[in-house]
Design a protein around this motif. Structure first.
Motif, PDB file in Angstrom:
ATOM      1  N   TRP A 111      43.693  43.459  38.517  1.00  0.00           N
ATOM      2  CA  TRP A 111      42.906  43.212  39.611  1.00  0.00           C
ATOM      3  C   TRP A 111      42.217  41.833  39.436  1.00  0.00           C
ATOM      4  CZ3 TRP A 111      37.695  43.446  38.743  1.00  0.00           C
ATOM      5  CH2 TRP A 111      37.407  44.452  37.790  1.00  0.00           C
ATOM      6  N   ARG A 113      43.030  39.384  37.791  1.00  0.00           N
ATOM      7  CA  ARG A 113      43.482  38.163  37.862  1.00  0.00           C
ATOM      8  C   ARG A 113      43.585  37.599  39.428  1.00  0.00           C
ATOM      9  NH1 ARG A 113      47.068  40.124  34.028  1.00  0.00           N
ATOM     10  NH2 ARG A 113      46.621  39.462  31.834  1.00  0.00           N
ATOM     11  N   GLU A 114      43.705  38.604  40.251  1.00  0.00           N
ATOM     12  CA  GLU A 114      43.602  38.409  41.614  1.00  0.00           C
ATOM     13  C   GLU A 114      42.092  37.950  42.069  1.00  0.00           C
ATOM     14  OE1 GLU A 114      44.791  42.253  43.419  1.00  0.00           O
ATOM     15  OE2 GLU A 114      46.829  42.245  42.607  1.00  0.00           O
ATOM     16  N   ILE A 115      41.255  38.397  41.484  1.00  0.00           N
ATOM     17  CA  ILE A 115      39.793  37.949  41.833  1.00  0.00           C
ATOM     18  C   ILE A 115      39.973  36.541  41.127  1.00  0.00           C
ATOM     19  CG2 ILE A 115      37.617  38.202  41.192  1.00  0.00           C
ATOM     20  CD1 ILE A 115      37.879  41.141  41.186  1.00  0.00           C
ATOM     21  N   TYR A 117      41.865  34.405  40.724  1.00  0.00           N
ATOM     22  CA  TYR A 117      42.524  33.263  41.536  1.00  0.00           C
ATOM     23  C   TYR A 117      41.868  32.638  42.385  1.00  0.00           C
ATOM     24  CZ  TYR A 117      46.194  31.655  44.826  1.00  0.00           C
ATOM     25  OH  TYR A 117      46.874  30.892  45.874  1.00  0.00           O
ATOM     26  N   THR A 351      44.332  27.506  46.375  1.00  0.00           N
ATOM     27  CA  THR A 351      43.579  27.383  45.421  1.00  0.00           C
ATOM     28  C   THR A 351      42.967  26.034  45.828  1.00  0.00           C
ATOM     29  OG1 THR A 351      45.200  26.885  43.673  1.00  0.00           O
ATOM     30  CG2 THR A 351      44.233  28.744  43.582  1.00  0.00           C
ATOM     31  N   GLY A 381      40.862  35.637  47.385  1.00  0.00           N
ATOM     32  CA  GLY A 381      41.801  35.636  46.237  1.00  0.00           C
ATOM     33  C   GLY A 381      42.596  37.056  46.321  1.00  0.00           C
ATOM     34  N   ILE A 382      42.152  38.368  46.265  1.00  0.00           N
ATOM     35  CA  ILE A 382      42.800  39.463  46.393  1.00  0.00           C
ATOM     36  C   ILE A 382      43.538  39.393  47.694  1.00  0.00           C
ATOM     37  CG2 ILE A 382      42.541  41.888  46.827  1.00  0.00           C
ATOM     38  CD1 ILE A 382      39.710  41.546  45.229  1.00  0.00           C
ATOM     39  N   LYS A 385      46.422  37.012  47.418  1.00  0.00           N
ATOM     40  CA  LYS A 385      47.621  37.397  46.293  1.00  0.00           C
ATOM     41  C   LYS A 385      48.460  38.521  46.792  1.00  0.00           C
ATOM     42  CE  LYS A 385      48.150  36.091  42.571  1.00  0.00           C
ATOM     43  NZ  LYS A 385      49.006  35.209  41.903  1.00  0.00           N
ATOM     44  N   ASN A 386      47.986  39.572  47.595  1.00  0.00           N
ATOM     45  CA  ASN A 386      48.573  40.420  47.915  1.00  0.00           C
ATOM     46  C   ASN A 386      49.299  40.188  49.288  1.00  0.00           C
ATOM     47  OD1 ASN A 386      47.944  43.440  46.642  1.00  0.00           O
ATOM     48  ND2 ASN A 386      45.742  41.858  46.682  1.00  0.00           N
TER      49      ASN A 386
END
Length: 388
Positions: A111, A113-115, A117, A351, A381-382, A385-386
């Motif tokens: 998680w 990496r999601e943050i 991002y 981004t 970001g989360i 990504k999801n």
């Protein structure tokens, strides 16, 4: 030296808050210190701040931490330097050790990496604004009149930008060279005018307490070397850490090292505090403590040993010119750091939009603070990504 406009408690609490809420890495942190302590509170003069930046860049170790230590030293000597340094580093150290415990318990941080991002992109917006403000203050405004007056400083600035982008590390020899050249041109010292005069140069969970004594010694030696021989910001120390931690000692694999850098970016305080996270993964809390102490000790010693002499000679016109030349090159290198970090954090259209929006928000929406912006970017970001 100016009269003391603040108490020892004031400066210690300031760095405790900066270490707790100061996101964005060295470029942003150096910018925050200028904004808060020079522009708003006026606890330091512009000259004292420039002296601190120059000394921090000349000595090895993390730039933002050194500048904080120097600022603590300015009016309160060794005790001020010690308290400012500890207050600045301690909050982020506690955070990365806590994340290290979570990392060990749950076998990685997917998680994170999601943050990162979203946060990584927002950080680019934040540090871009900081770098722009530092450029205006230290080099000059971007107009024909200022460029004409400070053309040599602009050349140093641009050279530092190009060299740092190409080499992806900050060259201390370049900084010193710019300082010396500007000194010789603007205010040549007496020993240059009189060749017969010689100059005097001043140069309780998963693995928390589990550790190996032999590995602890290796950690101490490696991070002491990192703190003593790597100049510049967190950008400069990351390649050195990667070579030693991943390639030479095989303490972490590639994914773990990337996670360690991500942890440093999503936590406030100096980016180099990632050494605490790395030390914890390798050898528990003792490893984290030894890694952090070994990394920050050299820069603390260099700063408090050199600062008294640096302050005494800094009022000399030749030394002022030397500091101005170095400062222009240093700010150029910090701007280049923004460019290098941006190439790694801006990976797609979302981004890029987050970075642009973050910068614009900081300029036009005065009520929004950096921590609020970072928190929103993490959530965004989360979500992105999801969903995408």
């Amino acid at each position: 030296m100016t009269n003391k406009k603040y108490t020892l408690k004031d400066i210690t609490l300031y760095f405790l808050k900066l270490g707790t809420w100061g996101f964005g890495g060295p470029v942003a942190l150096v910018g925050y210190m200028h904004r808060d302590l020079v522009e708003e509170k006026q606890w330091l003069t512009e000259e004292e701040y420039k002296e601190g930046v120059a000394l921090a860049q000349l000595a090895p170790g993390p730039l933002a931490a050194q500048l904080g230590i120097y600022i603590g030293f300015v009016h309160y000597g060794l005790l001020g330097a010690t308290l400012a340094g500890l207050a600045f580093v301690l909050p982020s150290f506690i955070m990365v050790v806590t994340l290290g415990v979570v990392y060990q318990l749950y076998s990685g941080l997917p998680w994170m990496r999601e943050i990162f991002y979203g946060v990584g992109a927002a950080v680019i917006g934040i540090i871009s604004i900081s770098a722009y403000k530092l450029t205006l203050k230290s080099v000059g405004k971007v107009n024909l009149a200022d460029i004409k007056d400070n053309w040599l400083l602009w050349i140093f600035y641009l050279i530092a930008v190009v060299v740092t982008v190409i080499t992806q590390q900050e060259e201390v020899v370049l900084f010193i060279g710019c300082g010396l050249l500007y000194m010789v041109i603007k205010a040549p010292p007496a020993w240059i005018k009189k060749p017969n005069t010689l100059p005097v140069l001043f140069f309780t969970s998963a693995g928390f307490w589990n550790y190996s004594k032999e590995t602890l010694e290796e950690i101490g030696l490696f991070f002491l070397k990192a703190g003593a021989f790597v100049f510049g910001s967190g950008l400069a120390i990351v390649p050195f850490l990667h070579a030693g931690v991943v390639n030479d000692h095989h303490w972490l694999n590639e994914n773990q090292f990337v996670d360690a850098v991500a942890v440093a970016m999503v936590t406030p305080g100096p980016v180099v505090i990632t050494v605490g996270f790395i030390g914890y993964l390798v050898n528990g809390f003792p490893g984290a403590g030894v890694a952090a102490l070994a990394t920050f000790l050299p820069c603390f010693l260099f700063t408090v040993i050199l600062a008294p002499y640096f302050k005494k000679i800094a009022k000399n016109s030749s030394i002022k010119a030397f500091v101005d030349g170095i400062t222009a090159a240093v700010i150029g290198a910090l701007v280049a750091s923004v460019i290098v970090i941006a190439t790694r954090s801006i990976v797609d259209v979302p981004t890029a939009l987050i970075a642009l929006a973050s910068g614009l928000i900081l300029i036009y929406v005065k009520k929004v603070t950096e921590p609020q912006l970072i928190a929103f970017a993490a959530i965004l970001g989360i979500i992105i990504k999801n969903i995408l």
